[in-house]
Design an enzyme around this catalytic site. Sequence first.
Site, PDB file in Angstrom:
ATOM      1  N   TYR A  21      18.338 -40.478  17.641  1.00 33.32           N
ATOM      2  CA  TYR A  21      19.715 -40.102  17.965  1.00 33.32           C
ATOM      3  C   TYR A  21      20.172 -38.827  17.263  1.00 33.32           C
ATOM      4  O   TYR A  21      21.360 -38.524  17.250  1.00 33.32           O
ATOM      5  CB  TYR A  21      20.664 -41.244  17.592  1.00 33.32           C
ATOM      6  N   CYS A  22      19.273 -38.067  16.675  1.00 28.21           N
ATOM      7  CA  CYS A  22      19.651 -36.919  15.831  1.00 28.21           C
ATOM      8  C   CYS A  22      20.532 -35.927  16.599  1.00 28.21           C
ATOM      9  O   CYS A  22      20.080 -35.280  17.553  1.00 28.21           O
ATOM     10  CB  CYS A  22      18.396 -36.207  15.331  1.00 28.21           C
ATOM     11  N   ARG A 134      15.062 -44.643  13.245  1.00 32.22           N
ATOM     12  CA  ARG A 134      14.766 -43.690  12.173  1.00 32.22           C
ATOM     13  C   ARG A 134      13.263 -43.723  11.886  1.00 32.22           C
ATOM     14  O   ARG A 134      12.793 -44.474  11.028  1.00 32.22           O
ATOM     15  CB  ARG A 134      15.593 -43.996  10.929  1.00 32.22           C
ATOM     16  N   CYS A 255      37.596 -35.302   7.609  1.00 30.13           N
ATOM     17  CA  CYS A 255      38.042 -34.248   8.510  1.00 30.13           C
ATOM     18  C   CYS A 255      38.376 -34.784   9.903  1.00 30.13           C
ATOM     19  O   CYS A 255      39.377 -34.416  10.496  1.00 30.13           O
ATOM     20  CB  CYS A 255      36.969 -33.167   8.617  1.00 30.13           C
ATOM     21  N   CYS A 276      31.980 -25.805  11.856  1.00 29.61           N
ATOM     22  CA  CYS A 276      31.854 -27.263  11.856  1.00 29.61           C
ATOM     23  C   CYS A 276      30.400 -27.657  12.048  1.00 29.61           C
ATOM     24  O   CYS A 276      29.659 -27.002  12.789  1.00 29.61           O
ATOM     25  CB  CYS A 276      32.707 -27.859  12.986  1.00 29.61           C
ATOM     26  N   ASP A 277      29.999 -28.741  11.403  1.00 25.80           N
ATOM     27  CA  ASP A 277      28.633 -29.233  11.503  1.00 25.80           C
ATOM     28  C   ASP A 277      28.253 -29.590  12.937  1.00 25.80           C
ATOM     29  O   ASP A 277      27.089 -29.516  13.325  1.00 25.80           O
ATOM     30  CB  ASP A 277      28.479 -30.465  10.599  1.00 25.80           C
ATOM     31  N   CYS A 317      47.814 -39.287  24.813  1.00 15.95           N
ATOM     32  CA  CYS A 317      47.651 -39.456  23.369  1.00 15.95           C
ATOM     33  C   CYS A 317      48.996 -39.324  22.659  1.00 15.95           C
ATOM     34  O   CYS A 317      49.321 -40.083  21.743  1.00 15.95           O
ATOM     35  CB  CYS A 317      46.667 -38.412  22.857  1.00 15.95           C
ATOM     36  N   CYS A 326      45.895 -42.423  14.335  1.00 14.21           N
ATOM     37  CA  CYS A 326      44.664 -41.976  14.991  1.00 14.21           C
ATOM     38  C   CYS A 326      44.572 -40.447  15.031  1.00 14.21           C
ATOM     39  O   CYS A 326      43.517 -39.872  14.773  1.00 14.21           O
ATOM     40  CB  CYS A 326      44.617 -42.538  16.410  1.00 14.21           C
ATOM     41  N   CYS A 348      38.777 -43.824  22.427  1.00  8.11           N
ATOM     42  CA  CYS A 348      40.204 -44.140  22.444  1.00  8.11           C
ATOM     43  C   CYS A 348      40.470 -45.638  22.667  1.00  8.11           C
ATOM     44  O   CYS A 348      41.257 -46.234  21.920  1.00  8.11           O
ATOM     45  CB  CYS A 348      40.906 -43.305  23.512  1.00  8.11           C
TER      46      CYS A 348
END
Length: 374
Positions: A21-22, A134, A255, A276-277, A317, A326, A348
Site C-alpha cells: 500500500y506504499c 509489509r 496537520c 506536503c509529504d 461540509c 472535523c 466523511c
Amino acid sequence: MPVISLLIKPASSNCNLRCKYCFYHSIADHRDTKSYGIMDIDTLEILVKKALEYADTACTFAFQGGEPTLVGLDFFERLIEFQEKYNKKNININNVLQTNGMLIDDRWAKYLHDNNFLVGLSLDGTKAIHDMNRVDALNKGTFTKVMKTVDIFNEYRVEYNILFVVNSMVARHPIKIYNFFKKNNFKYIQFIPCLDPLDEEPGGNLYSLTPERFTVFLKTLFDAWYEDIIKGDMISIRYFDNLVSMLMGYPPENCGMSGICQCQFVVEADGGVYPCDFYVIDKWYLGNIKEKGVEEIVQSEVAKEFIEVSRYIDPKCRECKWINLCRGGCRRNREPFVDDKPVLNYFCPSYMEFFEYATPRLYQMATIFSNRII
C-alpha cells in the site's frame, strides 16, 4: 522567525521493503524523476545551516522515506555535527526518525538514544496482519525483524512510538491489534488511514480502506481506548488525543486535522522542497534549498497556491454539525479534485458517524483532563 519543521527524505523513494500500500511509491510514479538517490553531505550541511538560520525558538528535523536508514549511520552522525556547528542561537532542536526497522542494530539504537531521537516504528499489528502487506523484496513478511528491533529499542531505551496503516485487513481487526499493542506495552500509537494512489478513485485495491470499514474501526478502537483511559491505563492514540485537545480549546498538532494546509517543508534527497509529504510531485515543486533561502521558499507563489487551494470547503461540509471538529479533514482524502476544487472527504460518512457516537465521551475526557491541569 517562526518555529520550523522539516520532513527530510535522505534516501528519496528508495526502500528495502515492498509494502503493497506504499503511497510514496505512487507519488514517485507521478513525477519525471522517480528517485533522487541519496542525499550528499554537502546538501545536508546546507539544509541544516539554512534551517537553523531561519528558525527562532525551535527546529525539528524529521527523517522519512522511502527508508531513511538506507543512507547509513555515518550520514546521521554528520547531522549532529552540523547541528552543533550552526546552532548559533542555541535554539531547541528536535530530531525524529520514521523507520521500518529493518536495518536497526545495536549501533543504531545507541546513536538514537544518545542523541535523543524520537522514532516512529512501522508495525501493523500481529504477525499475520503485518506480514500481509509489509513485505520485503522477496515478498517475505517482516514482522519478526520489526519485533527484534523493538527488543533492541527497549534494551537501549530508545524513545519510540508505533505507526500503523489502517488498510482493509487492519480495519477488520482493531481489537486484536489494540490488545497486541497493549501486550507489548506500546503506550504511544499513531494510525494512518491507508491511501490509494494519487489521481485514482479510492477503494479499488485489495488493501483499500473503505468508509464502511473505517467507521467500524474508529468506533471499535475508540471504545477500547476509552475504557482503558477511564480505568487510568493511559495509552496515547494520536488521533483521539488530538480530538480531546481540540475540545479543550487547543489547536490540533496533526496537520490533517487543521482544515487548511500549511507549508510542511518536505525536502527530497537532491534538496528539492515541496509543501506536503502527499504532494512531492513536479507540480508542487517549491525550489531547491541549495539555491534558495527558507523565507524565499515559504513565500513562493507555488506555496501560496498550495495553501489557497485547500481553503475551499464543500457547501455540504459547511452545513455539517461537526465542521468545527472535523474541519473537512486532510486535503489528500479530498482527491481527485473536481473543477480544480477538493471534493468532500472520502471518509466523511465515517467521521460523521464516529463523532455522533463518540463526542459525548470525548467531551467527558476533555473535562477530566482540564480539571487535572487546573
